[in-house]
Structure formats: structure tokens, C-alpha cells
Design a protein around this motif. Structure first.
Motif, PDB file in Angstrom:
ATOM      1  N   SER A  54       5.634 -11.215  17.233  1.00 45.27           N
ATOM      2  CA  SER A  54       5.337 -12.621  17.030  1.00 45.27           C
ATOM      3  C   SER A  54       4.117 -12.773  16.138  1.00 45.27           C
ATOM      4  O   SER A  54       3.118 -12.067  16.308  1.00 45.27           O
ATOM      5  N   ALA A  55       4.208 -13.668  15.170  1.00 44.12           N
ATOM      6  CA  ALA A  55       3.088 -13.907  14.260  1.00 44.12           C
ATOM      7  C   ALA A  55       2.387 -15.203  14.622  1.00 44.12           C
ATOM      8  O   ALA A  55       2.111 -16.045  13.774  1.00 44.12           O
ATOM      9  N   GLN A  56       2.092 -15.380  15.894  1.00 42.08           N
ATOM     10  CA  GLN A  56       1.417 -16.589  16.357  1.00 42.08           C
ATOM     11  C   GLN A  56       0.549 -16.246  17.560  1.00 42.08           C
ATOM     12  O   GLN A  56       1.048 -15.775  18.584  1.00 42.08           O
ATOM     13  N   ALA A  57      -0.751 -16.447  17.429  1.00 45.25           N
ATOM     14  CA  ALA A  57      -1.661 -16.215  18.549  1.00 45.25           C
ATOM     15  C   ALA A  57      -2.929 -17.025  18.335  1.00 45.25           C
ATOM     16  O   ALA A  57      -3.338 -17.281  17.200  1.00 45.25           O
ATOM     17  N   ALA A  83      -7.412 -13.718  30.659  1.00 48.26           N
ATOM     18  CA  ALA A  83      -6.154 -14.304  30.215  1.00 48.26           C
ATOM     19  C   ALA A  83      -6.374 -15.158  28.971  1.00 48.26           C
ATOM     20  O   ALA A  83      -7.239 -16.045  28.958  1.00 48.26           O
ATOM     21  N   GLY A  84      -5.608 -14.884  27.922  1.00 47.88           N
ATOM     22  CA  GLY A  84      -5.692 -15.666  26.698  1.00 47.88           C
ATOM     23  C   GLY A  84      -6.624 -15.123  25.645  1.00 47.88           C
ATOM     24  O   GLY A  84      -6.667 -15.640  24.526  1.00 47.88           O
ATOM     25  N   ASP A  85      -7.381 -14.066  25.946  1.00 46.18           N
ATOM     26  CA  ASP A  85      -8.309 -13.498  24.962  1.00 46.18           C
ATOM     27  C   ASP A  85      -7.564 -12.847  23.804  1.00 46.18           C
ATOM     28  O   ASP A  85      -6.482 -12.287  23.964  1.00 46.18           O
ATOM     29  N   ILE A  86      -8.192 -12.890  22.637  1.00 50.04           N
ATOM     30  CA  ILE A  86      -7.753 -12.107  21.489  1.00 50.04           C
ATOM     31  C   ILE A  86      -8.774 -10.982  21.310  1.00 50.04           C
ATOM     32  O   ILE A  86      -9.942 -11.248  21.025  1.00 50.04           O
ATOM     33  N   GLY A 112      -3.755  -9.521  30.364  1.00 54.21           N
ATOM     34  CA  GLY A 112      -3.682 -10.942  30.047  1.00 54.21           C
ATOM     35  C   GLY A 112      -4.045 -11.311  28.629  1.00 54.21           C
ATOM     36  O   GLY A 112      -4.050 -12.497  28.282  1.00 54.21           O
ATOM     37  N   ALA A 113      -4.367 -10.323  27.790  1.00 55.84           N
ATOM     38  CA  ALA A 113      -4.728 -10.627  26.403  1.00 55.84           C
ATOM     39  C   ALA A 113      -3.568 -11.319  25.695  1.00 55.84           C
ATOM     40  O   ALA A 113      -2.398 -11.045  25.966  1.00 55.84           O
ATOM     41  N   ALA A 114      -3.918 -12.211  24.761  1.00 58.57           N
ATOM     42  CA  ALA A 114      -2.908 -12.962  24.022  1.00 58.57           C
ATOM     43  C   ALA A 114      -2.642 -12.381  22.644  1.00 58.57           C
ATOM     44  O   ALA A 114      -1.687 -12.789  21.979  1.00 58.57           O
ATOM     45  N   GLY A 115      -3.480 -11.436  22.204  1.00 57.39           N
ATOM     46  CA  GLY A 115      -3.277 -10.859  20.884  1.00 57.39           C
ATOM     47  C   GLY A 115      -4.339  -9.826  20.574  1.00 57.39           C
ATOM     48  O   GLY A 115      -5.284  -9.608  21.345  1.00 57.39           O
ATOM     49  N   PHE A 116      -4.161  -9.184  19.413  1.00 60.37           N
ATOM     50  CA  PHE A 116      -5.047  -8.094  18.984  1.00 60.37           C
ATOM     51  C   PHE A 116      -5.210  -8.175  17.479  1.00 60.37           C
ATOM     52  O   PHE A 116      -4.233  -8.352  16.745  1.00 60.37           O
TER      53      PHE A 116
END
Length: 229
Positions: A54-57, A83-86, A112-116
Motif C-alpha cells: 500500500s502506498a498510503q500511510a 499504534a499508528g506510528d510511522i 501497531g506501527a502504521a508504516g516505515f
């Protein structure tokens, strides 16, 4: 006697935006956010979405500062991610090995991370796609990093030409990654709402057949700024 430096330096205060501030950026395109900051905040175009993910964060930055070829601070981020951290993993632009792989992504997702986001490459594409955590990087490589340190967690780092501090908002999509500094979150939230309104209005005009750019039309009408040759 010179004291041996600590392997990890971890900030005691891992600040984060409010839930309302985080929600205000959800779903906003990076282009809108960038325009709201008058063109500032974009990471290098070399940092792009990992293929097949997915290209959305969007979420608060948890900053892991690593030395080239090392990922000790990134491993530490697994224990502190909310939760929700990038997770923004600085690798000082090192391209000689991966900044992380599929197991690290899997553990971050479990936390819980939302992206990297990293300024280095990643590895284990099939595993990354199986995990499904949105990730932005400079490419892919089979090279494996080490975990020796020293590293930092929650302290500022430079990634893709941008200074990133813990709690800054990260907005990432197919166009790239934008950093919104913590200190100006509210001002950017107000500005991006106006940008979105103007952009949507222009979209509607184009859909209705608009084929004239106001600036160029004015120049043609007045003759100012044009040199006919």
C-alpha cells in the motif's frame, strides 16, 4: 580514562501529536500537504513506495537513528512503537545493505506501527509483501545489516534531506514522503484545508472542460511578460 559510549541513546519524552491533529492529516495527499507548507517538507524523490505494498500511510514519526549498515535503533523502535506510528529509520543514506527486512516489518506491524520510512533499501520483498506494512525506501538489496550501534531513538535525524524529529507528522503516498514539523502542525492543518478546497474546485472546473490557465490568459491579454519572436 575515557568512558565507553552507550550503545543506545533513547529520548525520555517520545512526544506525539494529539489524536485530533493526527486525524486531520489522514487521507490528505502529499501534494496538498506540501503546498500548505509553501513547498517545504518533501523527502528526496529517491525514497519511494516499496513495490507491491500500500502506498498510503500517515502518522507520527518515531525516529530511529542508525549508523550506515546498522539497524540497532530500528530494532529498539519495535519496543517503543505505539499504534499508528510511522517508524523513520535513518541510515545516513547507506546503500550497501538493507536498512531492514521482512521480520522487522512484521514485528513493527505487530506493535501497531502504521508504516516505515528509510533512506536506505529494504530486503526480502516476498516477505515484505506478505507482512503488508506500508514502507518507503530507496530500493531493494539482498544485503543484510548488522545490529551493533551506536544508535538513537526519539532524537532528531536527517532522512532524505529532511530533519525529522519525534512527533513530526509523516504523510506518505505514491508521490513520496512529506514531513510536517511538530511545532507548526496546527498552522498546516488550517492551511491544508484551504489548499484542498481550492484544488477540488479546480478539479471540478477541469472536469467541466476548462482549457485556459488564468496566469497565461492574463499575460496574453496584457502582453506583459511575453516576448514575441
Amino acid at each position: 580514562m575515557i568512558e565507553e559510549p552507550k550503545t543506545l541513546r533513547i529520548a525520555r519524552d517520545l512526544r506525539r501529536p494529539t489524536d485530533a491533529q493526527i486525524a486531520a492529516f489522514q487521507g490528505q495527499p502529499t501534494g496538498f500537504v506540501l503546498d500548505a507548507m509553501m513547498g517545504a517538507g518533501a523527502m528526496s524523490a529517491a525514497i519511494t513506495p516499496c513495490p507491491g505494498l500500500s502506498a498510503q500511510a500517515c502518522g507520527p514519526a518515531l525516529v530511529a537513528g542508525n549508523r550506515p549498515g546498522d539497524l540497532l535503533a530500528t530494532l529498539a523502535s519495535i519496543h517503543f512503537a505505539q499504534a499508528g506510528d510511522i517508524v523513520v529509520a535513518a541510515a545516513e543514506g547507506h546503500q550497501g545493505c538493507a536498512a531492514a527486512g521482512d521480520r522487522v516489518m512484521g514485528m513493527l506491524k505487530n506493535a501497531g506501527a502504521a508504516g516505515f520510512v528509510t533512506d536506505g533499501p529494504l530486503r526480502d520483498l516476498a516477505g515484505l509483501q506478505a507482512v503488508g506494512l506500508p514502507a518507503w525506501c530507496t530500493g531493494l538489496t539482498p544485503g543484510s545489516p548488522v545490529a551493533r550501534g551506536p544508535g538513537t531513538l526519539g532524537l532528531p535525524a536527517y532522512v532524505g534531506g529532511q530533519r525529522v524529529e519525534n512527533g513530526d507528522m509523516i504523510v506518505a503516498d505514491a508521490d513520496g514522503v512529506v514531513v510536517v514539523p511538530f511545532a507548526i502542525l496546527d498552522a498546516v492543518i488550517a492551511a491544508v484545508a484551504k489548499v484542498a478546497e481550492a484544488e477540488h474546485a479546480l478539479d471540478a472546473e477541469v472536469a467541466d472542460g476548462l482549457k485556459s490557465v488564468g496566469l497565461i490568459a492574463e499575460m496574453l491579454d496584457s502582453g506583459e511578460g511575453i516576448d514575441w519572436v
